[in-house]
Design a protein around this motif. Sequence first.
Motif, PDB file in Angstrom:
ATOM      1  N   THR A  42      -4.025  -5.115   1.497  1.00  0.00           N
ATOM      2  CA  THR A  42      -4.843  -4.287   0.599  1.00  0.00           C
ATOM      3  C   THR A  42      -4.490  -2.806   0.696  1.00  0.00           C
ATOM      4  N   ALA A  95      -4.501  -5.722  -8.277  1.00  0.00           N
ATOM      5  CA  ALA A  95      -5.895  -5.989  -8.629  1.00  0.00           C
ATOM      6  C   ALA A  95      -6.185  -5.586 -10.071  1.00  0.00           C
ATOM      7  N   ALA A 129      -9.578 -11.233  -0.479  1.00  0.00           N
ATOM      8  CA  ALA A 129      -8.663 -10.174  -0.055  1.00  0.00           C
ATOM      9  C   ALA A 129      -8.462 -10.284   1.449  1.00  0.00           C
ATOM     10  N   ILE A 154      -9.917 -12.945  -9.082  1.00  0.00           N
ATOM     11  CA  ILE A 154      -9.532 -12.577  -7.715  1.00  0.00           C
ATOM     12  C   ILE A 154     -10.693 -12.949  -6.801  1.00  0.00           C
ATOM     13  N   TYR A 198     -13.113  -3.744  -6.247  1.00  0.00           N
ATOM     14  CA  TYR A 198     -12.699  -4.653  -7.323  1.00  0.00           C
ATOM     15  C   TYR A 198     -13.601  -5.888  -7.443  1.00  0.00           C
TER      16      TYR A 198
END
Length: 240
Positions: free
Chosen positions: A8, A16, A30, A27, A45
């Motif tokens: 990330t 993203a 993460a 999504i 996000y």
Amino acid sequence: MRLLILGTGARANAHAIKFGKIAGVKIVGAVDVDLVRAKAFAAKYNIEHTFASLEEAITWGQFDAAANVTSDRSHYPTTLALIAAGKHVLCEKPLAENYEQGQEMATAAERAGLVAMVNFSYRDEAALQKAHDMVLSGEIGNVRHLDGSFLQSWLVYAEWKNDPKWLWRLSTKHGSNGVLGDLGIHVLDCAAFAAGSPIERVFARLKAFEKAHDNRIGEYELDANDSLAMTVELENSAMG
């Protein structure tokens, strides 16, 4: 499609944003070794699940594919782990640190019947697509010579010395393959794609210029190449 974003850091934001605009893609998770960063990314996000390791995410398993946005050195083991778990993978470039690793990754994906791709973002550029079409159609005749360069200027600005998102790119200890892995791979891919022929031979000279006292800033040893010059020969005998 349920997507996991692995890594990330700064580049993950582009993934993203782009994946978030695709209908049918959600999504769902993460992953980052820095869980605080992963949670901040997930909050930004609206991603429901976060993990501190790929192993945790695979054990959870509620995803169909992954965007591998880890550092260069991590692409090989993490992509193989994802393939072994039956997940499709879009991997950032460079795919691997050597040909043998890349071939192993490709073979594993083929045997598993999975989609595995490398994110060469410049393939979508109109000029490159046009050059590719012109070469394949025979419009410009046989390609004999190629010339290309990729120049960036962020090292001339002082901010990079205090920002891990830039510093890691200069440190092999932190997983970087330097400018060869970051930009040189784009030049090679663009050359091969535009000329419509795979690259057969490469000769490169790499250089890491001094950028700080003893080429070190804190935990970062600045030993990754920051400049390179190379010549190539393609399978169709073109050179550049």
